[in-house]
Enzyme design. Sequence first.
Site, mmCIF file in Angstrom:
data_model
loop_
_atom_site.group_PDB
_atom_site.id
_atom_site.type_symbol
_atom_site.label_atom_id
_atom_site.label_comp_id
_atom_site.label_asym_id
_atom_site.label_seq_id
_atom_site.Cartn_x
_atom_site.Cartn_y
_atom_site.Cartn_z
ATOM 1 N N ASP A 138 1.696 -2.347 -6.173
ATOM 2 C CA ASP A 138 1.912 -1.060 -5.537
ATOM 3 C C ASP A 138 1.752 0.020 -6.604
ATOM 4 O O ASP A 138 2.267 -0.124 -7.705
ATOM 5 C CB ASP A 138 3.309 -0.967 -4.924
ATOM 6 N N THR A 139 1.027 1.073 -6.273
ATOM 7 C CA THR A 139 0.770 2.146 -7.228
ATOM 8 C C THR A 139 1.435 3.434 -6.770
ATOM 9 O O THR A 139 1.356 3.794 -5.595
ATOM 10 C CB THR A 139 -0.747 2.368 -7.400
#
Length: 185
Positions: free
Chosen positions: A65-66
Site C-alpha cells: 500500500d502506498t
Amino acid sequence: MLSLLTDEFEVLTADIDERAAEEEMEKAGMPALKVSEHLAELKAKAVFDTLPDSEKENAVVIGADTSVILDTIIFGKPADREEAVNMLSVLSGHTHVVATGVAVFTGDTVRTFTEETIVEFNALDEYQKNLISAYIDTGSPFDKAGGYGIQDMGALLVKRIDGDYSNVVGFPVSRLARELSDMLK
C-alpha cells in the site's frame, strides 16, 4: 514490477475497506508513516486467509500500500477534479514522503517494512497550474495516491526525488528482492 523478480505470480485483491481502516488507525493515533505498512499487512493477511490450508505452507503472499504524506497528512486517491487540483496544488512547492508499506506472508512467517522516498514538487507558478489542469484532464490522477504518477505525465510536476524511484511508482521492488532473499534462505 514483480515480474522483475519472477514470472510465477498471481495478482489477487483483498476485500478490505481501506478508508475505514485508515480512519480507525488515525483514531488510534498511528503515525502516518506506519499506516501503509498496516494496510499492506491487512491486505496480505486477507489474501493469505483465503488460501486452502494445503497451499499456505509454500505460499508467498505480498501485500503493498502506498501513501503520499505531507507533514502528517495522508493524501489518498482524489475523488474528483476539485480534490485532485487541491492535492496537486498543495503538494506543489513542497517536499513530501511517498511511503510504501509491504507485508510478506510465507508459511507462518510475516515480515513487514516501509520504504520511504522523498519527492519535491515544482513551485506552484502559472506553468505548474496549467500542467496540473492538463494532467487532470488525462484522468490519470484518480487512481493514484496523492493524485499523481511519476511514471506518467505526473513526472512533469516533480522537481526531484531522493530514494527509490520504483517506490514512487508504487512498489519498492529492489527492497522486496532483498527482503525475500533473506526470508527464503
